[in-house]
Design an enzyme around this catalytic site. Structure first.
Site, short mmCIF file in Angstrom:
data_model
loop_
_atom_site.label_atom_id
_atom_site.label_comp_id
_atom_site.label_asym_id
_atom_site.label_seq_id
_atom_site.Cartn_x
_atom_site.Cartn_y
_atom_site.Cartn_z
N SER A 21 0.67 -1.32 0.06
CA SER A 21 0.04 0.17 0.04
C SER A 21 0.91 1.11 -0.09
O SER A 21 0.54 2.38 -0.57
CB SER A 21 -0.88 0.13 1.11
OG SER A 21 -1.76 -1.12 1.14
N GLY A 92 -6.33 -3.58 -7.54
CA GLY A 92 -7.19 -2.96 -7.04
C GLY A 92 -6.72 -1.27 -6.55
O GLY A 92 -7.55 -0.28 -6.94
N ARG A 120 -14.00 -6.51 -10.62
CA ARG A 120 -14.20 -6.36 -9.16
C ARG A 120 -15.03 -4.97 -9.28
O ARG A 120 -15.03 -4.12 -10.31
CB ARG A 120 -12.96 -5.98 -8.55
CG ARG A 120 -12.17 -7.41 -8.63
CD ARG A 120 -10.65 -7.14 -7.84
NE ARG A 120 -10.78 -6.41 -6.52
CZ ARG A 120 -9.76 -6.17 -5.80
NH1 ARG A 120 -8.52 -6.51 -6.21
NH2 ARG A 120 -9.73 -5.74 -4.69
N GLN A 167 -9.15 2.15 -0.21
CA GLN A 167 -9.07 2.41 -1.89
C GLN A 167 -10.36 3.56 -2.03
O GLN A 167 -9.91 4.35 -2.87
CB GLN A 167 -9.07 1.13 -2.64
CG GLN A 167 -7.98 0.26 -2.37
CD GLN A 167 -7.99 -1.09 -3.07
OE1 GLN A 167 -9.13 -1.29 -3.77
NE2 GLN A 167 -7.09 -1.84 -2.97
N ASP A 313 -6.72 -8.18 4.77
CA ASP A 313 -5.98 -8.88 3.69
C ASP A 313 -5.33 -10.30 4.34
O ASP A 313 -5.05 -11.23 3.70
CB ASP A 313 -4.79 -8.28 3.23
CG ASP A 313 -5.43 -7.16 2.17
OD1 ASP A 313 -6.50 -7.39 1.61
OD2 ASP A 313 -4.67 -6.12 1.73
N LYS A 340 -12.29 -9.36 -3.26
CA LYS A 340 -10.89 -9.23 -3.28
C LYS A 340 -10.49 -9.83 -4.56
O LYS A 340 -11.33 -10.06 -5.51
CB LYS A 340 -10.24 -9.65 -2.18
CG LYS A 340 -10.68 -8.84 -0.87
CD LYS A 340 -10.00 -7.47 -0.78
CE LYS A 340 -10.38 -6.70 0.51
NZ LYS A 340 -10.08 -5.39 0.26
N ARG A 344 -12.56 -14.66 -1.67
CA ARG A 344 -11.51 -15.36 -0.50
C ARG A 344 -12.39 -15.91 0.57
O ARG A 344 -12.01 -16.99 1.13
CB ARG A 344 -10.80 -14.24 0.24
CG ARG A 344 -9.60 -13.92 -1.04
CD ARG A 344 -8.71 -12.93 -0.35
NE ARG A 344 -7.74 -12.57 -1.30
CZ ARG A 344 -6.98 -11.23 -1.20
NH1 ARG A 344 -6.99 -10.48 -0.22
NH2 ARG A 344 -5.99 -11.03 -2.03
N ARG A 386 -2.64 -14.05 -2.18
CA ARG A 386 -2.98 -14.39 -0.81
C ARG A 386 -3.44 -15.88 -0.30
O ARG A 386 -3.14 -16.31 0.68
CB ARG A 386 -3.72 -13.33 0.08
CG ARG A 386 -3.22 -11.80 -0.08
CD ARG A 386 -3.37 -10.87 0.82
NE ARG A 386 -2.87 -9.61 0.57
CZ ARG A 386 -1.53 -9.09 0.65
NH1 ARG A 386 -0.53 -9.86 1.22
NH2 ARG A 386 -1.26 -7.79 0.35
#
Ligand code: S3P
Length: 426
Positions: A21, A92, A120, A167, A313, A340, A344, A386
């Site tokens: 980030s 993203g 997304r 975001q 996350d 995401k 997930r 992830r």
């Protein structure tokens, strides 16, 4: 790739790559500042390289040297119209933050990304940017990328965001740089505040009060030196591996522990994890520490509410920890996980079930009845970095062999993840 229980405990020191980030923001804010921005410990992952390439397409000179990234910024109004689509790849953060900047330019641009990005939700930025007077359109009319953004002057607004998303917040605040009056964003819970901290460092007039951030328009931003702390989201896999493998003791150096990101530490401690913070310091407003993690017997917990954005996350790896812990773990208010890089929630439930875990999906989270031994399985990452890293760690705790398909996607956030994990298990 294959994973199995290591023959000896995890021991040693590790330095994880720079925070994703913060790396994105350093390049973006450097590009719209005057003068030079030097970024050390920049994350050389595919997502952050997408951000670099988008700004290079808009005329920003960015040098990527082995020791630092040097961004030659041209100020708020110095970007040039891109000749071609801007490609955010899998990112993203690139897509949503850059949209806020593009909305304030005096040119039209088109922004796209990979198949995941193209599915997304972008309605969450189209709504506030449109309220500010921007012309932003989902080209296929499905509220997803590709997006066409016709930049022009914007109005300051107050936006009550329905989601706690850094975001979305950052997108609106960046557009606020180009507005005719102050812009503020209130979110249901505080999401990561790297934008607020770093924009102030570049000279923006930005204030935060509880879950509201307010920015004044048209500041003169000046280039700055940014030293990126290690990414706690990457450290999370080594924290989990050390907690799960008997006899382990691992020191993870110089990790960012910003309180809007440190939920993983709070949850691990709450589950009985032995984690000590050493050498705490602050760089550019971002607190960091070394984390000393020792193998621990874990028990279940409840994770919900304002904690969720601080570990959003990390929920996949927390699910692995919960599967190996005694008792039940309940995760609520985590519906964001469905949108995401992959869904997930669904994938963690399906793949942990395949490994023998007693787990159920709920509307906004999951319930994990931990303590049943996991066994190896064939796991598909679905190209989600992830998911891949979480199941690599699960493989260290399971009986037999775990085979991970499409494992290469870790290059998004942690290109040498497997090598580093192997070093600790050697
Ligand atoms: C990010 C914010 C989070 C996080 C993502 C990075 C950021 O997304 O999941 O990996 O850099 O602002 P949301 O803001 O959508 O929750």
């Amino acid at each position: 790739m294959e994973f199995r229980k290591p023959s000896s405990p995890l021991r040693g020191e590790i330095t994880v790559p720079g925070d994703k980030s913060i790396s994105h923001r350093a390049v973006m804010f450097g590009a719209i500042s005057h003068g030079t921005t030097r970024v050390t410990n920049f994350l050389q992952g595919a997502d952050c390289l997408s951000t670099i390439s988008c700004f290079q397409k808009m005329g920003i000179v960015i040098e990527n040297t082995p020791s630092e990234i040097i961004v030659h910024g041209k100020g708020l109004h110095g970007l040039l119209p891109p000749a071609d689509y801007l490609d955010a790849g899998n990112s993203g953060t690139t897509t949503r933050l850059i949209s806020g900047i593009l909305a304030g330019q005096n040119f039209t641009s088109c922004l796209t990304g990979d198949a995941s990005i193209q599915s997304r939700p972008m309605g969450r930025i189209i709504t506030p940017l449109s309220q500010m007077g921007a012309s932003i359109e989902s080209i296929r009319g499905n509220n997803c990328a590709p997006l066409k953004i016709q930049g022009h002057s914007l109005h300051g607004i107050h936006y009550d965001s329905p989601v706690a998303s850094a975001q979305v917040k950052s997108c609106v605040l960046l557009a606020g740089l180009y507005a005719d009056a102050p812009t503020s964003v209130t979110e249901p819970f505080l999401s990561r505040n790297h934008t607020e901290l770093m924009l102030a460092h570049f000279g923006a007039k930005i204030t935060s009060h509880q879950t509201t951030a307010t920015i004044q328009p048209e500041p003169t931003l000046h280039g700055a030196d940014i030293s990126v702390p290690g990414d706690i989201s990457s450290a999370a896999y080594f924290i989990a591996a050390a907690l799960l493998v008997p006899g382990s003791e691992v020191l993870i150096k110089h990790v960012g522990i910003n309180p809007t990101r440190d939920g993983i530490l709070r949850v691990c401690k709450d589950m009985g994890g032995d984690i000590q913070l050493l050498n705490s310091t602050t760089t550019g407003g971002e607190p960091t520490a070394d984390l000393l993690v020792r193998h621990s017997s874990l028990h279940g917990t409840v994770i919900e509410g304002e904690l969720i954005p601080t570990l959003i996350d990390e929920i996949p790896i927390i699910a692995i920890l919960a599967a190996c812990a005694e008792g039940t773990t309940i995760i609520r208010n985590a519906e964001e996980l469905k949108v995401k890089e992959s869904n997930r929630l669904r994938i963690m439930v399906d793949e942990l079930t395949a490994m023998g875990c007693d787990i159920e999906e709920t509307e906004d989270g999951m319930i994990i009845h931990g303590g049943k031994p996991l066994h190896g399985a064939v796991i598909d990452s679905r190209l989600d970095h992830r998911i891949a890293m979480s199941f690599a760690v699960a493989g260290l705790a399971a009986e037999g062999t775990t085979q991970l398909l499409r494992a290469d996607c870790v290059n998004i956030s942690y290109p040498n993840f497997y090598e580093e994990l192997a070093k600790l298990t050697e």
